[in-house]
Every structure is written in C-alpha cells, then in structure tokens.
Design an enzyme around this catalytic site. Structure first.
Site, mmCIF file in Angstrom:
data_model
loop_
_atom_site.group_PDB
_atom_site.id
_atom_site.type_symbol
_atom_site.label_atom_id
_atom_site.label_comp_id
_atom_site.label_asym_id
_atom_site.label_seq_id
_atom_site.Cartn_x
_atom_site.Cartn_y
_atom_site.Cartn_z
ATOM 1 N N MET A 1 0.876 -1.219 0.227
ATOM 2 C CA MET A 1 0.221 -0.006 0.007
ATOM 3 C C MET A 1 0.914 1.259 -0.162
ATOM 4 S SD MET A 1 -3.256 -0.990 2.003
ATOM 5 C CE MET A 1 -2.891 -0.657 3.589
ATOM 6 N N ALA B 1 4.197 3.988 1.084
ATOM 7 C CA ALA B 1 4.841 4.511 2.045
ATOM 8 C C ALA B 1 5.830 3.397 2.612
ATOM 9 C CB ALA B 1 3.988 4.762 3.335
ATOM 10 N N LEU B 2 6.739 3.049 1.490
ATOM 11 C CA LEU B 2 7.439 2.067 1.639
ATOM 12 C C LEU B 2 8.616 2.304 2.647
ATOM 13 C CD1 LEU B 2 7.963 1.330 -2.210
ATOM 14 C CD2 LEU B 2 6.269 0.373 -0.536
ATOM 15 N N GLY C 1 11.135 -2.695 5.618
ATOM 16 C CA GLY C 1 10.405 -4.218 5.617
ATOM 17 C C GLY C 1 9.914 -4.436 4.026
ATOM 18 N N HIS C 2 9.373 -3.651 3.464
ATOM 19 C CA HIS C 2 8.556 -3.582 2.088
ATOM 20 C C HIS C 2 9.961 -4.054 1.095
ATOM 21 C CE1 HIS C 2 5.592 -0.829 3.326
ATOM 22 N NE2 HIS C 2 4.913 -2.007 3.008
ATOM 23 N N SER D 1 4.001 1.276 7.963
ATOM 24 C CA SER D 1 3.865 2.804 7.590
ATOM 25 C C SER D 1 2.958 3.419 8.661
ATOM 26 C CB SER D 1 3.227 2.527 6.349
ATOM 27 O OG SER D 1 3.541 1.660 5.150
ATOM 28 N N ARG D 2 2.355 2.776 9.355
ATOM 29 C CA ARG D 2 1.813 3.606 10.448
ATOM 30 C C ARG D 2 2.635 4.207 11.545
ATOM 31 N NH1 ARG D 2 -2.546 -0.286 8.963
ATOM 32 N NH2 ARG D 2 -4.503 0.770 8.161
HETATM 33 P P1 AMP Z 1 1.473 -2.743 3.455
HETATM 34 O O1 AMP Z 1 1.924 -1.841 2.491
HETATM 35 O O2 AMP Z 1 1.518 -2.504 4.931
HETATM 36 O O3 AMP Z 1 0.070 -3.458 2.956
HETATM 37 O O4 AMP Z 1 2.451 -4.172 3.510
HETATM 38 C C1 AMP Z 1 2.866 -4.733 2.355
HETATM 39 C C2 AMP Z 1 3.525 -6.048 2.575
HETATM 40 O O5 AMP Z 1 4.705 -5.800 3.243
HETATM 41 C C3 AMP Z 1 2.950 -7.108 3.499
HETATM 42 O O6 AMP Z 1 2.952 -8.095 2.892
HETATM 43 C C4 AMP Z 1 3.199 -6.907 4.921
HETATM 44 O O7 AMP Z 1 3.157 -7.898 5.575
HETATM 45 C C5 AMP Z 1 4.571 -6.367 4.571
HETATM 46 N N1 AMP Z 1 5.304 -5.781 5.479
HETATM 47 C C6 AMP Z 1 4.797 -4.785 6.335
HETATM 48 N N2 AMP Z 1 5.467 -4.242 7.599
HETATM 49 C C7 AMP Z 1 6.754 -5.373 7.331
HETATM 50 C C8 AMP Z 1 8.053 -5.298 8.037
HETATM 51 N N3 AMP Z 1 8.173 -4.790 9.072
HETATM 52 N N4 AMP Z 1 8.704 -6.358 7.669
HETATM 53 C C9 AMP Z 1 8.587 -7.402 6.593
HETATM 54 N N5 AMP Z 1 7.453 -7.059 5.917
HETATM 55 C C10 AMP Z 1 6.572 -6.193 6.178
#
Ligand code: AMP
Length: 279
Positions: A28, A30-31, A34-35, A187-188
């Site tokens: 979503m 706001a990379l 983790g992403h 992102s939050r």
């Molecule tokens: P989001 O943009 O929050 O929907 O996350 C996109 C992907 O990144 C999802 O598969 C999440 O589980 C993964 N993700 C989010 N935060 C982390 C993190 N800290 N470490 C590894 N993967 C993450």
C-alpha cells in the site's frame, strides 16, 4: 523501472519479458525497509519483479484511516528505482475494480478471528484485491510479510485453493524487519509521537519477555506485564496455525499475536514461541 497505471500498460510491460519468472510484492506504499526486504526476496527467486502500490479502499473498515493513510508515491518510486524493480503497478481504483468494488473472496473462519473480528470486512477486502492483483500481474511467486501473520495464512489458503490466469502462485514469507529498538517497521509508525513511540517500543519488549516463559499461562502473563500500560490491547493470544487459541496445557511451537492501540495508532506484531511445559 516501467510504471504501469492501467491493465493494458501492465500487460504490455509484462510482454517485454516473455517466459521469465515474475516475482510480485503487493504493497500500500509509504515504503520502508520491511517492504524492501520482500523485494530482495522476490529478486532472489525471479529475474522480473513487479511491485504494486494500491491503497485498497475495500480492506479499510468504516472509521479507519483510509483517507489519512500515508501516500508518498514520489519517494516510493525513488526507492523502487534504487532497488532495480522491473515494473511498478500503480493503479487507480477503477483499474482494480472496473465492475464496482464487489467482494469476490471471503476469508471464512480464519478471517473472523482477531484482525477479522477487530476490523470487520478487512480480510474479505484484502483477499479480493490480492486475487485481482494476481489475475492482473500473473506472478509465479508472491512475497508477503510475516508481520501480518493472519493475512499471510489467508493468502496461502487463497493461493493453495485456486490458480490465477492459469498459474499456481507460490507464496513466500518474509521475516519481520524491525527498527533498532525492535519495533516492527510499519507505514503507520509515522503517526506515533515521541512519547507514543516509547509506548510502542514496549511491544517488542513484551514479545522478548514472553519468549522466556515456559508455559502458556506464563508466556501470556510475561507479555502483559511488560507491555506499557498506555498500550490498549485489542488482543494478546497464543494461537496455532489456524489461529485457534492453544489450550493451557499446550506444548510445542505456536504464535504469540498482539494488536494494540497507542493513541489513535493501531499496531500489530507476533513472535513464534516454543512452549516447553504444560500448566
Ligand atoms: P502494507 O504496505 O502494509 O500493506 O504491506 C505490504 C507487505 O509488506 C505485506 O506483505 C506486509 O506483511 C509486509 N510488511 C509490512 N511491514 C513489514 C515489516 N516490518 N517487515 C517485513 N514485511 C513487512
């Protein structure tokens, strides 16, 4: 990096790389690191990487932060270019939902617990967008984070149960990437004030403390005692692979899951725990 905004643009971008394995990372935006770690995993397995950025309205429950969700596309594009991503898919809602935003996939029993209970409709919306993205991107491999453990379990269930554009999608799980304090990147996290960040840092401390427990009761008690009192718990539970809470006499490996609210920010985390003795 090719930026594709429509299904036709995505098709023609993918057509430039026939017969090459495609690794996909849906996000979503706001990379953060983790992403980026998921992108690294995709690149290890596939010569072509597709990242999507789409803030999916269907997976936000009423009153949640859909409008406020951070949108930082220019910065994201810079990061993705640095990572040598092949294609960024950046659709508007009408590209994803040309027939209106109808739910096409239901999460079932696993989706009704914990996150599903706290966020009604969240997992149905998440599965609907993931299925649609799989149809459009046609990946061989898709990478998801262990941080969203219940989401990962449901996506595995989805990919195990059907093919997308005639292909089986292999789901790869990426470990949770943390800040120096141990807080899972999200992102939050940017919503947190300095004092709220201190409270949030007690989440990984609670998981660390809990992992020293030897019984179900002790693990849960250690986690609760370590969590900052200003973190308002939505749930703290030890669950099995189907997200059923384990009984008090359980022995073996299970997952400690936690969700809490700090100010107006909701944070999730989890940790695999080995329980050595029954109560
Ligand atoms: P989001 O943009 O929050 O929907 O996350 C996109 C992907 O990144 C999802 O598969 C999440 O589980 C993964 N993700 C989010 N935060 C982390 C993190 N800290 N470490 C590894 N993967 C993450």
């Amino acid at each position: 990096m090719i930026v594709a905004r429509t299904a036709a643009e995505l098709d023609s971008a993918l057509a430039k790389f026939p017969n090459q394995k495609v690794g996909f990372v849906p996000t979503m935006g706001a990379l953060h690191e983790g992403h980026l770690s998921l992108i690294e995993l995709a690149k290890k397995q596939c010569p072509i990487t597709v990242v999507s950025i789409f803030v999916n309205p269907l997976q936000f429950a009423k009153g949640e932060d859909f409008e406020k969700y951070p949108r930082l596309v220019e910065k994201d594009i810079e990061l993705l270019n640095q990572k040598d991503v092949t294609i960024l898919f950046l659709p508007e809602p009408d590209v994803i939902y040309p027939n209106g935003s109808e739910i096409t996939h239901h999460a079932g029993p696993v989706g009704e617990k914990f996150e599903g209970q706290q966020r009604p409709g969240h997992f149905d919306g998440m599965l609907t967008v993931v299925a649609r993205l799989f149809e459009l991107v046609q990946p061989d491999v898709a990478v998801f984070g262990e941080k969203d453990a219940q989401q990962l379990a449901l996506v595995k269930q989805l990919a195990g149960g059907q093919k997308f554009a005639g292909k089986q999608v292999e789901i790869v799980a990426g470990p949770t990437i943390r800040s120096a304090s141990g807080l899972a990147l999200s992102s939050r996290n940017r919503y947190l004030s300095a004092s709220e960040l201190q409270v949030a840092n007690s989440i990984p401390s609670a998981l660390d403390a809990a992992s020293k427990g030897t019984s179900v009761k002790e693990v849960l008690a250690l986690a609760k005692a370590t969590l900052h009192p200003e973190a308002r718990l939505d749930y703290l539970e030890l669950v099995d692979d189907t997200f059923e809470p384990v009984g008090p006499d359980f022995q073996g490996v299970c997952l400690l899951i936690i969700a809490c609210r700090i100010g107006s920010t909701r944070l999730l985390d989890n940790r695999r725990i080995r329980i050595e003795r029954s109560a």
